[in-house]
Motif scaffolding. Sequence first.
Motif, short mmCIF file in Angstrom:
data_model
loop_
_atom_site.label_atom_id
_atom_site.label_comp_id
_atom_site.label_asym_id
_atom_site.label_seq_id
_atom_site.Cartn_x
_atom_site.Cartn_y
_atom_site.Cartn_z
N HIS A 155 28.33 44.32 29.74
CA HIS A 155 28.81 45.18 30.83
C HIS A 155 30.19 44.75 31.33
N THR A 156 30.39 43.45 31.45
CA THR A 156 31.65 43.01 32.04
C THR A 156 32.82 43.33 31.11
N THR A 157 32.59 43.25 29.81
CA THR A 157 33.68 43.59 28.89
C THR A 157 33.96 45.08 28.91
N GLU A 159 33.57 46.98 31.39
CA GLU A 159 34.21 47.24 32.67
C GLU A 159 35.68 46.81 32.65
N SER A 160 35.96 45.64 32.09
CA SER A 160 37.32 45.11 32.15
C SER A 160 38.27 45.85 31.21
N ASP C 11 38.85 40.00 27.26
CA ASP C 11 37.91 39.62 28.30
C ASP C 11 37.49 38.16 28.16
N ASN C 16 37.28 36.48 37.54
CA ASN C 16 37.02 36.84 38.94
C ASN C 16 36.97 35.61 39.83
N ARG C 63 30.47 36.84 38.70
CA ARG C 63 30.55 38.02 37.83
C ARG C 63 31.56 37.84 36.72
N GLY C 64 31.16 38.15 35.49
CA GLY C 64 32.08 38.14 34.36
C GLY C 64 33.11 39.24 34.52
N GLY C 65 34.01 39.36 33.54
CA GLY C 65 35.02 40.40 33.59
C GLY C 65 36.06 40.15 34.66
N GLY C 276 31.45 37.86 27.36
CA GLY C 276 30.89 38.42 28.58
C GLY C 276 29.93 37.49 29.29
N THR C 278 27.92 36.02 32.96
CA THR C 278 28.31 35.22 34.12
C THR C 278 28.93 33.91 33.62
#
Lengths: 342, 342, 342, 342
Positions: A155-157, A159-160, C11, C16, C63-65, C276, C278
């Motif tokens: 998800h974080t990738t 999103e970024s 990423d 963050n 949070r990642g990203g 990705g 945490t």
Amino acid sequence: MRVGVLTGGRDCPGLNAVIRAIVRKGVQEYGYDFTGLRDGWLGAMEDDAVPLDIRAVRGILPRGGTVLGSSRTDPFKQEGGARRIKENLAAREIDGLIVIGGADTLGVAARLWAEHGVPCVGVPKTIDNDMFATDRTLGFDTAVNTATAAIDRLHTTAESHMRVLVVEVMGRNAGWIAIHSGLAGGANVILIPEQPFDLDQVCAWVTSRFRASYAPIVVVADGARPKDADLVLRHDAPGNAEPVPLSGVGEWLAREIEKRTGKEARTTVLGHLQRGGTPSPFDRWLATRFGLHAIDCVRDGDFGTMVALRGTDIVRVPIAEATARLKTVDPKLYEEVGVFFG
Amino acid sequence: MRVGVLTGGRDCPGLNAVIRAIVRKGVQEYGYDFTGLRDGWLGAMEDDAVPLDIRAVRGILPRGGTVLGSSRTDPFKQEGGARRIKENLAAREIDGLIVIGGADTLGVAARLWAEHGVPCVGVPKTIDNDMFATDRTLGFDTAVNTATAAIDRLHTTAESHMRVLVVEVMGRNAGWIAIHSGLAGGANVILIPEQPFDLDQVCAWVTSRFRASYAPIVVVADGARPKDADLVLRHDAPGNAEPVPLSGVGEWLAREIEKRTGKEARTTVLGHLQRGGTPSPFDRWLATRFGLHAIDCVRDGDFGTMVALRGTDIVRVPIAEATARLKTVDPKLYEEVGVFFG
Amino acid sequence: MRVGVLTGGRDCPGLNAVIRAIVRKGVQEYGYDFTGLRDGWLGAMEDDAVPLDIRAVRGILPRGGTVLGSSRTDPFKQEGGARRIKENLAAREIDGLIVIGGADTLGVAARLWAEHGVPCVGVPKTIDNDMFATDRTLGFDTAVNTATAAIDRLHTTAESHMRVLVVEVMGRNAGWIAIHSGLAGGANVILIPEQPFDLDQVCAWVTSRFRASYAPIVVVADGARPKDADLVLRHDAPGNAEPVPLSGVGEWLAREIEKRTGKEARTTVLGHLQRGGTPSPFDRWLATRFGLHAIDCVRDGDFGTMVALRGTDIVRVPIAEATARLKTVDPKLYEEVGVFFG
Amino acid sequence: MRVGVLTGGRDCPGLNAVIRAIVRKGVQEYGYDFTGLRDGWLGAMEDDAVPLDIRAVRGILPRGGTVLGSSRTDPFKQEGGARRIKENLAAREIDGLIVIGGADTLGVAARLWAEHGVPCVGVPKTIDNDMFATDRTLGFDTAVNTATAAIDRLHTTAESHMRVLVVEVMGRNAGWIAIHSGLAGGANVILIPEQPFDLDQVCAWVTSRFRASYAPIVVVADGARPKDADLVLRHDAPGNAEPVPLSGVGEWLAREIEKRTGKEARTTVLGHLQRGGTPSPFDRWLATRFGLHAIDCVRDGDFGTMVALRGTDIVRVPIAEATARLKTVDPKLYEEVGVFFG
């Protein structure tokens, strides 16, 4: 009383926990002797066996894999295979054989019992969860955990970078891992073998997701296929879509989404990661209870039987019935989950 | 149509996932408006409300806790509490109220519906899993995962130091977390509230474990108590055992084991760790399906109803029935598991 | 004082956490105003900016990203890109710009400072750990954790099926993830870009592992290549080995191992999973300390500087020096680790 | 050449990984014979030994605990203890002894070498990270991961219930676990032994946190104490604060915060959970490199030496120097982190 145990088919978390439970109860409460047959039906055919005692099962509860080894050998595809199994078990004076496996491995057990009187008891395992007659198969919960953790991570990738991320999970014939991990992971599209998908619809979901929020996660079972039969069957399909390869639907889908939406897309194939690792607490619980009930089937002389989960109870069902057909995802369940697409 | 949502009782993983599912389906498919009542029944009584829309539930699926806050307030213990709730909901023109809570919170919902006609739908959550009428309550799977991970972690210390390690898990009235995590974690003794324990038997298991292998792990539910009534009730008990304190059974047990077996013993109290964290994939799945079905109950005008898990289906049961009694561990299940003790 | 912040490149976990630390200290201790530039150098060129305050960074530590988005845009490859950045920052009265990125993103910062006087401070991040002048880059520890967990998980499948499992991890130019995760995961062969490998030697290790114990795990960085230049460069290579594709070395290696050893081999490509999730506690710690020191560089007017880890201290080094060359795996370290091969 | 290995002191993740690396390199590259002494210095004194070969260390890399057992026995506190160790080692013709332990265990090694000529090499392990001369001790990273995961988990409960959550972590003399896990977990107050705390200041942070956001997380090392000496030393302290118990500072702190701020507070004591579990990839890497270098010290006849981490290098330092004093948290580091308090 002498009892044989074997594990067959592809790797799956929780096999060792079943073996441990069988041996602990069988030795401590019933005083049975145990023999492990190595590498599934192969060891049964070739009389490759190891003794199994309390000591051999110490510490294996949390370990993935199987101390007995496994294979996908089918004795009915080998000249005299079934007969050799029967003779080997007789020579070892084995009174009951507990078979831990998926539909193929247990299908053999059903035939060995029906056609040759080999006294089998079955324990259903497969990460795919597609066996009929049990609410859950052993290994499914762990595989869903692994797949969901991967989706969480992606998800974080997404999103970024504002990219489409396609995650290919296991599920050749049934979409259980896809639908459970996709729902738990907050996927924006979930594609399963039971429901051929419409590429235009998939792209519409992808596009709408970009508008509403950030980049979408698409979870696709490796057995999912598009509706358009031409894409699947013909390798000389006209138009701008490539035919779907027999393996690699995730990669194919990412390329098609890129072509049609103009958005970058990347694929992650989870593959064998879904088969390994320590079993989840649920799978350890299920494995242990399956094992405890399987040895009771042997004690009761209740052969041709498979243990199964119904609600919170362990019940007994005919192996033949359990292996006769696949358990697939109900269209109503797929529709229920569809509220989260796009 | 206007729908209220509240979360009550102690913290539990998966509450946010229920809220998200309710709002996603209610808004997207039925076009309903949603109001969140803050801090359980407290917000309902004091008209402390927040709007709930798609945006408010974005990203909350994997988050523990509840965006609506919670409390253990009981409106029936407050003068005019029930009446104020009814008036507040009427003033806000709320046509249905979805109540996510355990036996206490849902018990209030049952009475509000039965006695005051407040149109409630219930969703059962409690890490303790002790609610009747549902195979699993929301939050239980995550709590078992947390407890099992802790037990896994303690094995190495037990092994390296030849110490008894007592792990106190939650379970005031029912031993579900203890029995599931104890079995999955390979505990050598599991003690639950349903089965008062015999200290001499516990010490015999501890001693036998030291002989057979290495140091034992004892999992004890915080509501477990010894058989000997004197130990529990009388603070001036004679003999060499101390009375059992109302809280801290784990610490007490470690001291008694040390006294009686001469082995060092240490206690770990898991406490609030069991209530927090991201919900497991199973709990996210259950939460989401509970939420989707709860909003359908509202749509159908099916009030006084609680959603529940039966096998792999979500069904509807009367809240009053579900909260009328506890679901405790069956003596036969405890006996089944006993093969691993010692 | 007005400070800009941007995150560039691929990423990476922990971005963050850096942003949060910068803003918390900058606002609370120095009273600065912050502006986030969106999508790396793209936002700086196109003046795509968002305000950054304490509220904007609440809850983003784990949070990642990156809440600021990222891109791989290089302003020096765009007509007038550098000039536009300078003008945009001047128009916004930004007195200092903190740039969180890898070698490419920070290389731009070095030139912007040297050639245009844009007051940049750098924070080194890349899961590849291949930046000179810092003991660790941000994101590396998390990526190693992810890769190691995957390898742990694959051991059981290797063991149960007697198959070679090839795991392809990231590392185009340097083998840091491969060597750290391979060592931590107990891999039997580790292949890195710094040391072109000998296919015959790899097959010898694989074969010897099968003899000594069970099936081998081969960890290969995606930039690793065989010694034999023909295999790499010529697509019409004679003999029985295929040329190595520019991507997909893992898949290629599995096929070659199968051909040469006769053992089944499977590949798992970890891909984006390594970027990705945490951030690990170590990366959260490093990110936070990097952020706290970066804002101090701005306060001190110490531009053209990058924060770096040396032992347990955060130090300052010239960005230009840090980005001038790659940090690769020392041959002596590779040799040290070689004791575990085979 | 014959080499002895022992592990002493409290449990710590990564001990097995050190043993494996020593034996693998020692056997494969140098052809040494190995003897494991059981339960730390106790086995050395009582000549309780086991053979250690490649087979004995297979599969132990990811396992917590120690296959050799451990104890906190100090031979210098036993009549003739040191002499017996020397004689036992001589009788077994052991040419070098690798001692894996914390300050106490290695302090014995330093004296045995200095006073009795016992040829010791040290490997520093302690989850507390408080040993001088090494950037990190073995086990610290894993303990920080465990503590951070617990803090992450508690955030949701703090948020849902508006309660103060106090987390007591290990750290009798130094606050390393507290400061690293507190920072990584986003704690709002961190209390360490090096900096006696002011209860009023703690309560001010707690109160300000409630105003700014939601409920605070307070991380306290078990060795942290308040500034007010009366509270610590006198059990008949006047005023409204209780004296601080020697153990249980977390529980005490929660009660004091409740009394002074009127907010509910709960305590979680992590205890032994911090000592167990599989070592983190960082600790497996560190353990392995420590082991590889320790056996090289033996080969070089470099006794009285301890391996240590400096930056990314493994170096050798005199054991006596490393154990002469504690490594505590620098006041400047504590101040740096203070920006996140409140």
